[in-house]
Design a protein around this motif. Structure first.
Motif, PDB file in Angstrom:
ATOM      1  N   THR A  78      65.293 -14.500  -2.575  1.00 60.95           N
ATOM      2  CA  THR A  78      65.021 -15.271  -1.361  1.00 60.95           C
ATOM      3  C   THR A  78      66.300 -15.664  -0.636  1.00 60.95           C
ATOM      4  O   THR A  78      66.277 -15.927   0.563  1.00 60.95           O
ATOM      5  N   ASP A  79      67.417 -15.722  -1.357  1.00 64.55           N
ATOM      6  CA  ASP A  79      68.673 -16.143  -0.725  1.00 64.55           C
ATOM      7  C   ASP A  79      69.517 -14.943  -0.299  1.00 64.55           C
ATOM      8  O   ASP A  79      70.688 -15.074  -0.009  1.00 64.55           O
ATOM      9  N   GLN A  80      68.917 -13.752  -0.274  1.00 68.19           N
ATOM     10  CA  GLN A  80      69.637 -12.550   0.147  1.00 68.19           C
ATOM     11  C   GLN A  80      69.795 -12.557   1.657  1.00 68.19           C
ATOM     12  O   GLN A  80      68.820 -12.430   2.391  1.00 68.19           O
ATOM     13  N   GLY A  81      71.027 -12.705   2.130  1.00 69.10           N
ATOM     14  CA  GLY A  81      71.288 -12.638   3.576  1.00 69.10           C
ATOM     15  C   GLY A  81      70.354 -13.528   4.355  1.00 69.10           C
ATOM     16  O   GLY A  81      70.278 -14.736   4.139  1.00 69.10           O
ATOM     17  N   ASN A  82      69.612 -12.935   5.285  1.00 63.69           N
ATOM     18  CA  ASN A  82      68.657 -13.706   6.087  1.00 63.69           C
ATOM     19  C   ASN A  82      67.243 -13.662   5.506  1.00 63.69           C
ATOM     20  O   ASN A  82      66.296 -14.099   6.155  1.00 63.69           O
ATOM     21  N   GLY A  83      67.120 -13.120   4.290  1.00 62.88           N
ATOM     22  CA  GLY A  83      65.820 -13.092   3.625  1.00 62.88           C
ATOM     23  C   GLY A  83      64.913 -11.968   4.064  1.00 62.88           C
ATOM     24  O   GLY A  83      63.757 -11.897   3.643  1.00 62.88           O
ATOM     25  N   LEU A  84      65.412 -11.052   4.908  1.00 65.76           N
ATOM     26  CA  LEU A  84      64.580  -9.972   5.438  1.00 65.76           C
ATOM     27  C   LEU A  84      64.542  -8.778   4.493  1.00 65.76           C
ATOM     28  O   LEU A  84      65.565  -8.353   3.955  1.00 65.76           O
ATOM     29  N   TYR A  85      63.345  -8.247   4.314  1.00 68.70           N
ATOM     30  CA  TYR A  85      63.159  -7.007   3.571  1.00 68.70           C
ATOM     31  C   TYR A  85      62.238  -6.088   4.369  1.00 68.70           C
ATOM     32  O   TYR A  85      61.276  -6.556   4.987  1.00 68.70           O
ATOM     33  N   TYR A  86      62.558  -4.814   4.333  1.00 70.89           N
ATOM     34  CA  TYR A  86      61.767  -3.795   5.024  1.00 70.89           C
ATOM     35  C   TYR A  86      61.228  -2.815   3.984  1.00 70.89           C
ATOM     36  O   TYR A  86      61.945  -2.437   3.045  1.00 70.89           O
ATOM     37  N   TYR A  87      59.985  -2.393   4.194  1.00 71.58           N
ATOM     38  CA  TYR A  87      59.364  -1.455   3.257  1.00 71.58           C
ATOM     39  C   TYR A  87      58.710  -0.316   4.021  1.00 71.58           C
ATOM     40  O   TYR A  87      58.158  -0.509   5.106  1.00 71.58           O
ATOM     41  N   PRO A 102      54.370   3.655   8.667  1.00 77.99           N
ATOM     42  CA  PRO A 102      55.045   2.646   9.484  1.00 77.99           C
ATOM     43  C   PRO A 102      55.828   1.677   8.584  1.00 77.99           C
ATOM     44  O   PRO A 102      55.465   1.465   7.421  1.00 77.99           O
ATOM     45  N   VAL A 103      56.892   1.100   9.104  1.00 79.08           N
ATOM     46  CA  VAL A 103      57.707   0.143   8.355  1.00 79.08           C
ATOM     47  C   VAL A 103      57.071  -1.245   8.421  1.00 79.08           C
ATOM     48  O   VAL A 103      56.645  -1.688   9.493  1.00 79.08           O
ATOM     49  N   ALA A 104      56.989  -1.910   7.260  1.00 77.05           N
ATOM     50  CA  ALA A 104      56.482  -3.285   7.192  1.00 77.05           C
ATOM     51  C   ALA A 104      57.644  -4.210   6.853  1.00 77.05           C
ATOM     52  O   ALA A 104      58.477  -3.889   6.008  1.00 77.05           O
ATOM     53  N   LYS A 105      57.706  -5.362   7.524  1.00 77.61           N
ATOM     54  CA  LYS A 105      58.832  -6.291   7.366  1.00 77.61           C
ATOM     55  C   LYS A 105      58.350  -7.638   6.848  1.00 77.61           C
ATOM     56  O   LYS A 105      57.273  -8.111   7.207  1.00 77.61           O
TER      57      LYS A 105
END
Length: 199
Positions: A78-87, A102-105
């Motif tokens: 959860t504390d990774q950078g801005n908390g953003l993950y893309y799948y 499609p990419v989910a964020k």
């Protein structure tokens, strides 16, 4: 670079969804009829540009018009950078060709406007559903809503409640929405989509 021939473009991505759970990030995807698929490959990125493979799934390949899959990514922070993950999901063909969903964020640092979010497990659920949330003042009603927007299960909880254990073994398989609303203001405080697999 591989590209799909016209006759091979028969996979329909009906949905690709990501959500936060107690154990990490849940990735759920539903496709149409599968034909000639070798496997699905799940990929994750922290910038939306460079993706890394994290797991793979064999297609059900059962001739069904709807095929549902899910995966829990426990390797997120959860504390990774801005908390953003893309799948995204790569569908790899037996011919060697492939294409992407499609990419989910998801932002792990995001919360509902009122700071309340519902955590649910297991994924998918077959009989016993566990719900957790941060307690808020007031009497609450928890509702389970099916795809036709019908309330199929509900329970009123006293002030200070922060959890609920539900037997959903009598629910048919499919996606449902969990709503928590405050009785006094009749406002939905949080919502969450779950997948009931059935016994």
């Amino acid at each position: 670079v591989h590209s799909l021939k016209f006759e091979e473009r028969d996979l329909e991505w009906k949905s690709v969804e990501v959500s936060k759970t107690l154990n990490g990030v849940q990735i759920r995807w539903v496709t149409g009829r599968e034909k000639g698929l070798a496997q699905y490959e799940l990929e994750r990125s922290t910038d939306g540009q460079f993706f890394q493979r994290i797991d793979s799934r064999m297609p059900l390949d059962n001739g069904s018009d709807e095929n549902a899959y899910e995966y829990i990514d426990s390797g997120v922070m959860t504390d990774q950078g801005n908390g953003l993950y893309y799948y995204r999901i790569k569908e790899r063909r037996k011919t060697g060709n492939f294409s992407y969903s499609p990419v989910a964020k998801l932002n792990l640092q995001d919360k509902a406007e009122n700071g309340l979010e519902i955590l649910s497990f297991p994924h998918p659920v077959t009989s016993q559903l566990s719900l957790r949330w941060k307690a808020i003042p007031g009497t609450l009603e928890v509702r389970m809503i099916n795809g036709m927007c019908q309330v199929v299960k509900s329970e009123v909880l006293p002030n200070g409640s922060d959890r609920l254990e539900w037997d959903v073994s009598d629910m048919g398989p499919g996606f449902y929405t969990i709503h928590i609303r405050t009785i006094t203001s009749n406002q939905v405080a949080a919502g969450r989509r779950i997948w009931v697999k059935g016994p």
